[in-house]
Scaffold this motif. Structure first.
Motif, PDB file in Angstrom:
ATOM      1  N   VAL A   1      10.522   1.418  -2.542  1.00 43.09           N
ATOM      2  CA  VAL A   1       9.756   0.597  -3.484  1.00 43.09           C
ATOM      3  C   VAL A   1       8.978   1.481  -4.453  1.00 43.09           C
ATOM      4  O   VAL A   1       8.902   1.200  -5.660  1.00 43.09           O
ATOM      5  N   ALA A   2       8.415   2.573  -3.943  1.00 44.04           N
ATOM      6  CA  ALA A   2       7.648   3.472  -4.809  1.00 44.04           C
ATOM      7  C   ALA A   2       8.507   4.077  -5.902  1.00 44.04           C
ATOM      8  O   ALA A   2       8.117   4.121  -7.079  1.00 44.04           O
ATOM      9  N   ALA A   3       9.700   4.554  -5.547  1.00 43.85           N
ATOM     10  CA  ALA A   3      10.580   5.166  -6.546  1.00 43.85           C
ATOM     11  C   ALA A   3      11.036   4.136  -7.575  1.00 43.85           C
ATOM     12  O   ALA A   3      11.088   4.424  -8.785  1.00 43.85           O
ATOM     13  N   ALA A   4      11.375   2.922  -7.121  1.00 43.24           N
ATOM     14  CA  ALA A   4      11.852   1.901  -8.048  1.00 43.24           C
ATOM     15  C   ALA A   4      10.758   1.450  -9.017  1.00 43.24           C
ATOM     16  O   ALA A   4      11.002   1.297 -10.220  1.00 43.24           O
ATOM     17  N   THR A   5       9.549   1.258  -8.505  1.00 41.26           N
ATOM     18  CA  THR A   5       8.469   0.800  -9.377  1.00 41.26           C
ATOM     19  C   THR A   5       7.914   1.922 -10.250  1.00 41.26           C
ATOM     20  O   THR A   5       7.229   1.643 -11.243  1.00 41.26           O
ATOM     21  N   SER A   6       8.184   3.183  -9.898  1.00 35.99           N
ATOM     22  CA  SER A   6       7.736   4.308 -10.720  1.00 35.99           C
ATOM     23  C   SER A   6       8.699   4.626 -11.849  1.00 35.99           C
ATOM     24  O   SER A   6       8.399   5.478 -12.693  1.00 35.99           O
ATOM     25  N   LEU A   7       9.857   3.967 -11.867  1.00 32.96           N
ATOM     26  CA  LEU A   7      10.840   4.231 -12.909  1.00 32.96           C
ATOM     27  C   LEU A   7      10.280   4.037 -14.315  1.00 32.96           C
ATOM     28  O   LEU A   7      10.528   4.870 -15.201  1.00 32.96           O
TER      29      LEU A   7
ATOM     30  N   ILE B   1       0.839  -1.199   0.000  1.00 31.75           N
ATOM     31  CA  ILE B   1       0.000   0.000   0.000  1.00 31.75           C
ATOM     32  C   ILE B   1       0.877   1.253   0.000  1.00 31.75           C
ATOM     33  O   ILE B   1       0.606   2.229  -0.707  1.00 31.75           O
ATOM     34  N   GLY B   2       1.930   1.231   0.807  1.00 36.04           N
ATOM     35  CA  GLY B   2       2.848   2.365   0.830  1.00 36.04           C
ATOM     36  C   GLY B   2       3.472   2.609  -0.521  1.00 36.04           C
ATOM     37  O   GLY B   2       3.642   3.761  -0.948  1.00 36.04           O
ATOM     38  N   ALA B   3       3.818   1.525  -1.234  1.00 35.33           N
ATOM     39  CA  ALA B   3       4.403   1.668  -2.561  1.00 35.33           C
ATOM     40  C   ALA B   3       3.417   2.299  -3.532  1.00 35.33           C
ATOM     41  O   ALA B   3       3.793   3.137  -4.365  1.00 35.33           O
ATOM     42  N   ILE B   4       2.143   1.927  -3.432  1.00 37.53           N
ATOM     43  CA  ILE B   4       1.135   2.493  -4.327  1.00 37.53           C
ATOM     44  C   ILE B   4       0.952   3.979  -4.064  1.00 37.53           C
ATOM     45  O   ILE B   4       0.959   4.808  -4.988  1.00 37.53           O
ATOM     46  N   VAL B   5       0.791   4.349  -2.789  1.00 34.68           N
ATOM     47  CA  VAL B   5       0.577   5.762  -2.458  1.00 34.68           C
ATOM     48  C   VAL B   5       1.828   6.580  -2.765  1.00 34.68           C
ATOM     49  O   VAL B   5       1.749   7.668  -3.334  1.00 34.68           O
TER      50      VAL B   5
END
Length: 344
Positions: free
Chosen positions: A230-236, A79-83
């Motif tokens: 995780v958010a920054a890596a998956t937003s790449l 959830i944190g990664a999504i937000v």
């Protein structure tokens, strides 16, 4: 299973995070190029191409992170990664796209009044879904602001996304498609798309495992680790797609990808995790401040987009400064200097 167990040193896990991020970038490149070619082959308009095909493709790392965390029992990180990814997409991607575009980043009324406003509706519906979980399925062993997100509740955001797809389908039906370009090998593009999905899934599993281990080592809560690393890596992938589109003059595709990716992440990725696991805990005390930040970021971007329907270099810098302030606040929460996230 991810490589590198708890016995591995933090340096090894940092290396694994970097390697996993690189493979996410690689798999996303395959996925995005194949999605772009397939969109051209099937004659989809630019807005639909950006908000559906490319957006879902570039959002697959976020979806994979939710699936992996749901199966591994670290759903709060998902959830944190999504937000965190949504905040990154809203503030950083339009800013860098504006700086790398040829002049100002141009938009149009379709992006502002359909994509942006539907995305705002997606944020509101997910907040309401979390609130319903706290009201109707409270967690007996948790605080008064914790609940259980069940499969019936998870269908609410999915129904809204179905409406979003219907609206986009209406746009496609009214669109006079151009002739399909020659030289597109459809079967090869579908195979490359599938290979990109597989590479991303494996890389995200490794990323989540290493970030979880680093979080335990340094005492970083799962939710905050998801919001940042995780958010920054998956937003790449979203970043690369939008910046590349802006640099090539496809400003509408660049911006519609941002809103389409966030809409998919909020309305599909989180509910899919719940559908897989059956039920997931929700801490409204932690979720509400983060959704408040996401709402403020969305309002800021919407305001900048509506002024002359462009994003200038100065406005891009303002977005980047806003994200830097957000990161500073997350660091303050991690070290205990501020305590707005009560549930973390």
């Amino acid at each position: 299973m991810s490589l590198g167990g708890p016995a591995f040193s933090p340096a090894v896990h940092l290396l694994l995070v970097a390697v996993a991020t690189g493979f996410i970038w690689l798999g996303s490149g395959w996925l995005e190029e194949s999605a772009e070619h397939l969109s051209a082959y099937y004659g989809l308009p630019a807005v639909v191409q950006g908000s559906i095909v490319v957006a879902i493709g570039s959002s697959f790392p976020e979806l994979a992170s939710v699936v992996v965390t749901a199966l591994s029992g670290t759903f709060s990180m998902g959830i944190g990664a999504i937000v965190g990814s949504a905040i990154f997409n809203i503030l950083v991607i339009p800013a860098l796209s504006g700086l790398f575009s040829d002049g100002h980043l141009q938009t149009n009324r379709t992006v502002v009044y359909k994509e942006a406003q539907f995305y705002m509706l997606a944020v509101a519906v997910l907040v309401i879904t979390f609130a319903l979980a706290v009201i109707y399925t409270p967690d007996p062993g948790g605080s008064p602001l914790t609940g259980r997100l069940t499969r019936p509740l998870a269908t609410l955001p999915l129904l809204l996304y179905a409406l979003y797809l219907f609206i986009q389908w209406q746009d496609v039906s009214d669109y006079d498609a151009l002739d399909a370009p020659a030289g597109i090998a459809v079967r090869r593009e579908w195979l490359r798309l599938g290979g990109g999905l597989l590479v991303i899934l494996v890389a995200v599993e490794q990323l989540v495992g290493s970030v979880d281990s680093l979080g335990q080592t340094f005492g970083v809560p799962e939710f905050l680790a998801g919001v940042t690393v995780v958010a920054a890596a998956t937003s790449l992938p979203d970043l690369l797609v939008s910046v590349r589109s802006a640099a090539s003059g496809n400003d509408v595709t660049s911006l519609s990808n941002v809103f389409g990716s966030n809409t998919f992440d909020l309305l599909v990725a989180i509910p899919v995790g719940v559908l897989i696991a059956g039920t997931m805990p929700v801490d409204f005390a932690a979720a509400t401040p983060m959704f408040g930040v996401l709402t403020l970021a969305t309002v800021l971007l919407f305001t900048l987009l509506r002024t002359d329907l462009v994003i200038t270099d100065l406005e891009s810098s303002l977005l980047l400064v806003s994200y830097a302030v957000f990161l500073a606040w997350i660091v303050a929460e991690t070290v205990g200097a501020t305590q707005f996230l009560r549930g973390v």
